[in-house]
Motif scaffolding. Structure first.
Motif, PDB file in Angstrom:
ATOM      1  N   ALA A  55       1.011  -1.429   0.006  1.00 13.10           N
ATOM      2  CA  ALA A  55       0.531   0.058   0.251  1.00 13.10           C
ATOM      3  C   ALA A  55       0.566   1.492  -0.068  1.00 13.10           C
ATOM      4  N   THR A  56       1.836   1.580   0.440  1.00 13.13           N
ATOM      5  CA  THR A  56       2.765   2.237   1.267  1.00 13.13           C
ATOM      6  C   THR A  56       3.865   2.535  -0.358  1.00 13.13           C
ATOM      7  N   SER A  58       2.127   2.026  -3.648  1.00 13.52           N
ATOM      8  CA  SER A  58       1.342   2.168  -4.463  1.00 13.52           C
ATOM      9  C   SER A  58       0.447   3.319  -4.530  1.00 13.52           C
ATOM     10  N   ARG A  59       0.239   4.461  -3.028  1.00 17.36           N
ATOM     11  CA  ARG A  59       0.526   5.190  -2.812  1.00 17.36           C
ATOM     12  C   ARG A  59       1.034   6.606  -3.751  1.00 17.36           C
ATOM     13  N   PRO A  63      -3.694   8.057  -5.603  1.00 19.46           N
ATOM     14  CA  PRO A  63      -4.570   7.812  -4.485  1.00 19.46           C
ATOM     15  C   PRO A  63      -5.379   6.806  -4.743  1.00 19.46           C
ATOM     16  N   LEU A  64      -5.293   5.919  -3.620  1.00 15.56           N
ATOM     17  CA  LEU A  64      -5.959   4.156  -2.991  1.00 15.56           C
ATOM     18  C   LEU A  64      -7.103   4.048  -3.492  1.00 15.56           C
ATOM     19  N   GLU A  65      -8.010   3.307  -4.558  1.00 12.09           N
ATOM     20  CA  GLU A  65      -9.472   3.175  -4.784  1.00 12.09           C
ATOM     21  C   GLU A  65      -9.717   2.144  -3.152  1.00 12.09           C
ATOM     22  N   PHE A  77      -8.020  -1.053   1.218  1.00 12.69           N
ATOM     23  CA  PHE A  77      -7.736  -0.719   0.002  1.00 12.69           C
ATOM     24  C   PHE A  77      -7.053  -2.097  -0.801  1.00 12.69           C
ATOM     25  N   THR A 273      -3.550  -4.143  -4.869  1.00  8.96           N
ATOM     26  CA  THR A 273      -3.954  -2.497  -4.501  1.00  8.96           C
ATOM     27  C   THR A 273      -4.484  -1.725  -5.996  1.00  8.96           C
ATOM     28  N   ILE A 275      -4.691   2.102  -8.174  1.00  5.36           N
ATOM     29  CA  ILE A 275      -3.973   3.786  -8.131  1.00  5.36           C
ATOM     30  C   ILE A 275      -5.577   3.762  -8.978  1.00  5.36           C
TER      31      ILE A 275
END
Length: 297
Positions: A55-56, A58-59, A63-65, A77, A273, A275
């Motif tokens: 997640a980190t 990807s962010r 913004p993450l979906e 997420f 994840t 984006i």
């Protein structure tokens, strides 16, 4: 950072910079972002991946979906795609998880049916079967560039209708719940998406696309099918055989992908994840409702 090309059209395996490096160093992240824009598909092997690391990383791209209603991981997420039940056993073939897996074996690009489509997806291998379960990818940027100029002129501003129901109904017309139907109405999308970083254009296609504005239902569906078939000729496909610790990131603006079957007696667990795209990713180009704003800018 070392880059090994995976296919003549697209794709690269990255070494020398890990996901953690990209999170920790602005310089490393810049190199990864440049490779993403250039190759559309990036592969890392042997990553110590966890939900937090994924997640980190990807962010950093946007913004993450949140996972949509009706999917495992809804409201988080993390889209968790596996055939392992809560008791640790493998679910039967008629379990919804396996029906979803069959639907994901159609060529698609993630989230084209959502109000805000996806820039990119990051998928990590947690538990992998010994045979099968590959993921196939194709470059829709290369597919666009293979079209002759008359085809490009005809298709550039065409509008396709994307709907989650379109792809799911091909597998099982009872697959979606009323809540999913209510949350995911059809969306209009331009049939092409221009990357503002390098100016290159891609076909924007998916099994979620079922109609073309200005064409009859039969004509529009036939055009979409022909374009997908041409883009997914075997010569244009990269097939990824998964190993635990693999992480793949792909550009949903410029690729399509599909999963492949695996033995029903073998466990499989992968985590995605996703984006969301933004205006800096060329979002205005693919959403017709934003075109007046684009022209005025």
């Amino acid at each position: 950072m070392q880059i090994e090309r995976l296919h003549r059209d697209f794709g690269a395996e990255i070494s020398g910079i890990s996901l953690i490096d990209a999170v920790s160093s602005a310089d490393a992240f810049t190199k990864v972002r440049e490779a993403f824009e250039e190759y559309s598909l990036l592969v890392w092997r042997d990553q110590p991946v966890s939900d937090d690391i994924q997640a980190t990383f990807s962010r950093g791209f946007g913004p993450l979906e949140l996972v949509k209603v009706g999917s495992v991981g809804h409201g988080t997420f993390y889209s968790r795609m596996n055939n392992i039940g809560t008791d640790g056993s493998i679910v039967p073939s008629d379990d919804k998880a396996m029906i979803v897996a069959r639907a994901n074996q159609l060529w698609h690009t993630d989230s084209s049916f959502k109000r805000i489509p996806a820039l990119a997806s990051v998928l990590s291998a947690r538990v992998i079967p010994t045979q099968g379960g590959e993921t196939e990818f194709t470059s829709t940027r290369a597919a666009w560039e293979r079209l002759d100029t008359s085809e490009q002129s005809r298709l550039r501003d065409a509008i396709a209708i994307h709907s989650y129901a379109t792809s799911r109904n091909k597998i099982d017309q009872n697959m979606m719940s009323p809540a999913e139907h209510a949350a995911l109405p059809p969306m209009r999308r331009r049939l092409t998406w221009r990357n503002p970083t390098n100016g290159r254009c891609s076909l924007y296609l998916a099994s979620h696309a079922g109609a073309i504005e200005g064409m009859s239902a039969q004509e529009g569906a036939a055009l979409i099918e022909r374009l997908i078939e041409r883009a997914t000729d075997p010569a244009h496909i990269y097939t990824h055989s998964w190993r635990p610790g693999d992480v793949i990131m792909w550009d949903n603006r410029a690729t399509m992908h599909r999963g492949r079957p695996w033995g029903g007696d073998q466990p499989r667990s992968i985590v995605r994840t996703t984006i969301s795209a933004s205006r800096q990713d060329g979002l205005d180009d693919v959403l017709p409702e934003l075109w007046p704003q684009r022209a005025a800018a």
